[in-house]
Each structure stands twice: as structure tokens, then as C-alpha cells.
Design a protein around this motif. Sequence first.
Motif, mmCIF file in Angstrom:
data_model
loop_
_atom_site.group_PDB
_atom_site.id
_atom_site.type_symbol
_atom_site.label_atom_id
_atom_site.label_comp_id
_atom_site.label_asym_id
_atom_site.label_seq_id
_atom_site.Cartn_x
_atom_site.Cartn_y
_atom_site.Cartn_z
ATOM 1 N N ASP A 33 7.324 -1.745 4.048
ATOM 2 C CA ASP A 33 8.384 -0.732 3.938
ATOM 3 C C ASP A 33 7.864 0.550 3.286
ATOM 4 O OD1 ASP A 33 11.104 -3.079 3.540
ATOM 5 O OD2 ASP A 33 10.533 -1.865 5.264
ATOM 6 N N LEU A 34 6.564 0.585 3.014
ATOM 7 C CA LEU A 34 5.963 1.841 2.565
ATOM 8 C C LEU A 34 5.509 2.615 3.790
ATOM 9 C CD1 LEU A 34 3.712 0.560 -0.350
ATOM 10 C CD2 LEU A 34 5.903 1.729 -0.527
ATOM 11 N N LEU A 131 -1.325 5.084 -5.893
ATOM 12 C CA LEU A 131 -0.482 4.675 -7.018
ATOM 13 C C LEU A 131 0.739 3.911 -6.505
ATOM 14 C CD1 LEU A 131 0.292 4.859 -10.054
ATOM 15 C CD2 LEU A 131 1.496 6.967 -9.506
ATOM 16 N N GLU A 132 1.392 4.466 -5.476
ATOM 17 C CA GLU A 132 2.595 3.853 -4.928
ATOM 18 C C GLU A 132 2.298 2.445 -4.411
ATOM 19 O OE1 GLU A 132 6.029 5.480 -2.017
ATOM 20 O OE2 GLU A 132 4.127 5.015 -1.053
ATOM 21 N N VAL A 135 1.682 -0.079 -7.228
ATOM 22 C CA VAL A 135 2.946 -0.505 -7.858
ATOM 23 C C VAL A 135 3.648 -1.524 -6.979
ATOM 24 C CG1 VAL A 135 5.265 0.276 -8.536
ATOM 25 C CG2 VAL A 135 3.254 1.566 -9.251
ATOM 26 N N LEU B 56 11.673 -1.634 -2.498
ATOM 27 C CA LEU B 56 11.815 -0.375 -3.212
ATOM 28 C C LEU B 56 12.898 -0.419 -4.291
ATOM 29 C CD1 LEU B 56 11.581 1.931 -0.061
ATOM 30 C CD2 LEU B 56 9.734 1.225 -1.591
ATOM 31 N N TRP B 86 11.821 2.852 -9.773
ATOM 32 C CA TRP B 86 10.765 3.868 -9.814
ATOM 33 C C TRP B 86 10.647 4.556 -8.460
ATOM 34 C CZ3 TRP B 86 5.755 3.726 -7.406
ATOM 35 C CH2 TRP B 86 4.768 4.557 -7.969
ATOM 36 N N PHE B 87 10.703 3.763 -7.383
ATOM 37 C CA PHE B 87 10.606 4.335 -6.038
ATOM 38 C C PHE B 87 11.784 5.292 -5.781
ATOM 39 C CE2 PHE B 87 7.039 1.895 -4.604
ATOM 40 C CZ PHE B 87 7.156 0.636 -5.144
ATOM 41 N N ARG B 90 11.371 8.516 -7.823
ATOM 42 C CA ARG B 90 10.359 9.394 -7.223
ATOM 43 C C ARG B 90 10.891 10.084 -5.972
ATOM 44 N NH1 ARG B 90 4.617 8.321 -7.460
ATOM 45 N NH2 ARG B 90 4.742 7.860 -5.228
ATOM 46 N N ASN B 166 5.550 8.103 -14.336
ATOM 47 C CA ASN B 166 4.865 7.882 -13.070
ATOM 48 C C ASN B 166 3.825 6.770 -13.159
ATOM 49 O OD1 ASN B 166 4.781 8.729 -10.349
ATOM 50 N ND2 ASN B 166 2.860 9.816 -10.701
#
Lengths: 192, 231
Positions: A33-34, A131-132, A135, B56, B86-87, B90, B166
Motif C-alpha cells: 500500500d506504499l 524512511l517511509e 517505518v 498506514l 505517522w503516515f 505526513r 519524522n
Amino acid sequence: MLTRLLQLLIGALLTLIPPTAMGAEPSAPSIYDLDSVWRDGSNQPHRFSSLAGKVRVLAMGFTSCQFACPRIVADMRAIELGLGPEAAKKVGFTFISFDPARDTPSVLARYQKQNALDHWLLLTADTDAALELSVALGIKYQPTPTGDIAHSNAILVISPTGQILHRQDSLGAKPDNAIKAIQKALQRNPAE
Amino acid sequence: MVRVPATRFTPFFSKNSEPRNLAAFEMDVFPVTNGDFLKFVTANPKWRKSNAKPLLCEATYLSHWLSDLEPGPRAPLDAPVTQVSWFAARAYLQSHGKRLPSTDEWEAAARADATMADASGNPDFARQILSWYAKPTPDLLPSVHTATANVFGIRGLHGLVWEWVNDFNNAITTGEGRSGSSIDGDFFCGAGSIASADPSNYAAFMRYAFRASLKGNFCVPNLGFRGIRSL
């Protein structure tokens, strides 16, 4: 009273049908889902979601790492070898950089060649995409003042729909559990 | 937004390192409110709570809101928005041309009190923060306008909600703090260099411990966020 009993019975029977057979979306998180865009060693772009569709063995690291990453790559190779060539070619071995400043596509290409990582996918993007992803995968990393990057040593087995099936955290761990998880996933999702 | 000037800053977990130069930045005066976030999800349907992806946003995303577009009585429009991941934070900030602060940026802004840019030597300031940490989260969060300004003009860095940064995921610590101060060398490459610079700063330690416990999709009732812009 009887209608309530009937409701309970039907409810119980329905739980025996796997949600995917009923056409429901898997409610477990999917890493696909990214929608970040990555580049491989040939500078080809890959939207992260396009990695779906096959079982993957995935790790994050950086090519100038002197300590753990060579071990991580070796541990991924141990999994590859343990699977045997028939199964291994159905699995996507994927190494993703969180050091895009140094790991350009050509650096990745060189690393891939030097380490004979044939058929692997090495990817790099920008610091924010890295980074995303870290996480989302639960992989920690922290740049140190000396220019090194301290990071967790996780190797993940990912299902074709993006669920994390297995996580191997220790360096030098036996590949057996990862192999079992992969074999189970391949049985559920026979690939071409 | 108000300006936080460039400064020298020693990150909390870096026993052996020199203070680093931190560039100036602009920071939101207030944390993002329910009203602010409502405008965002109105314009961006994929971030409404019924559409959110589990990767997310965990299941409690905006669970205190009545519905996708109705914050309702448990989410006053001028209270800080919470239960956002966090998602999500952002995505909100990106749509406003801003970003989340780094841990260093947030901590540099937050060590100011009403009169000093760096009040970390002031025990009253530390005591005030710790007494806020000791209170349970109120059922209804207060308006952001109740928060007083620090010397930079920023309000509510302490006393309202915890705030996302972040790089929250970059604290290399193990989950089990009672096992001693050494970091499991097997789990973390390069872990030996990471240790606390100021063990007396208990408030900062609590914030670091809290951040280290988070995952990116967590939606926590007392965790919100604000944005910054590089200058």
C-alpha cells in the motif's frame, strides 16, 4: 430463541469459510500500500506496489556497510540455497538501500555483480522513501556521526499480497524457519 | 508559523558526540487541530477513516470522530487532532508544503520556556513538564488556544499532546529496558555507539522512550503533530 440459535449457527458456519473465498479484502496490513518509486541497478523505475504478485525475501541495508549487511546478504543466500533452485526461482530476493546518497543505481549494479546476486532485485530511491519504507517494515536505522548507519538486521518473508509472513532478526540465524514460511506461502500461491 | 533560529544542539542519545549545528526553521504555532484535519480529509477521501489502509493507519484511526466527516462532541474543532498515524500526519503536512520535525528540531524548540531559548538548566521548567506527564489524558482535550507561548511564540509543545517526529523510528534501543543498558549487538549493526548524553533529563528520556515504542500506523489518543518548514 430459535432464531437466535439459528443466527449463532450460521455465524459459526460462516467463520469456517476463509475471508478471501468470500471475496473480502485481506484486512492484514499490506506493505504494497506504499506507492513510492524506486530504481534498480539498471536505473529502471519500480513503483513499490508493483513488487506484489510473488513471494519475496526482503532486507534493507546499504552497500558500504562493513559489518552486518554482508552477513544479511549471506543469510539471504542461505535461504535461497536451502530452498533449492526450483523453489528459489519463484521467490523475489530483494535488497533495498536506506542510503540513497551513496547507493546510486550504478553502485547497486556493481554490488550486485561483485556479490553474484543474479536474479536479485536491488533498489534505491530517496531518503524520504527509504524512511517511509523502513517505518512500514519496522526496520530501524540511525546514521552515526562517523558516517556509518546503525540498523536493525531484519530479513522479511513477504506474501504475494504484501503481508509479512516471517521475520528473521538475528545475524547468522539458521534459514530453516524462513524456508518453511516460504514453502508454505508457495503452496498457497503456486507461481508460474 | 514562527521562526526557530539556528542553534547548537546535542542530541539526547549521543554520549560521545559534539553538539551539532541545527539550521533555522519555521514551526507551526499550534499543533494541528480536528478542524484542520477535517478540511484535509474532506479534500482527500483516501485519508477518511473508513478508507484508511491498515498499513498506514491502525483500526483506531480517528475512532473518537463520529464519522468520516463529523468530528463530533469528542473531537472539538479547536482541540489537537489525535489518533492519527505517522503516515497520516505526513500526508497532511505534505499537502500543506510542510513536514514533520526531526527529533532534534522538535526538542530544540521544546527546550525553550516563556523567557529563554534553552531552559534545560531550569529545574522548575523540568518539574512543570514532568507534572503534566504524570496526569492522565483528559477525556476531552482542551482548545489549542489555552496553551501559552514559549519564547519563540510556539504554543503547546508541552501540556497538550505528545507529537510525532519524522525520525521516531531511528532510536536504536531494544524494547526491554530492564535487561540493562547495553543494546543487543546481534539485533543492531553499529549499536555500540548509541547511549544517552544527559541522564538527568528525565522528561526527554520519557519522550524518547515513548517514541521508541511507536510504530508508524499507531493511532494514539494523546499523540498529535505539528508541521515545520526548512528555511
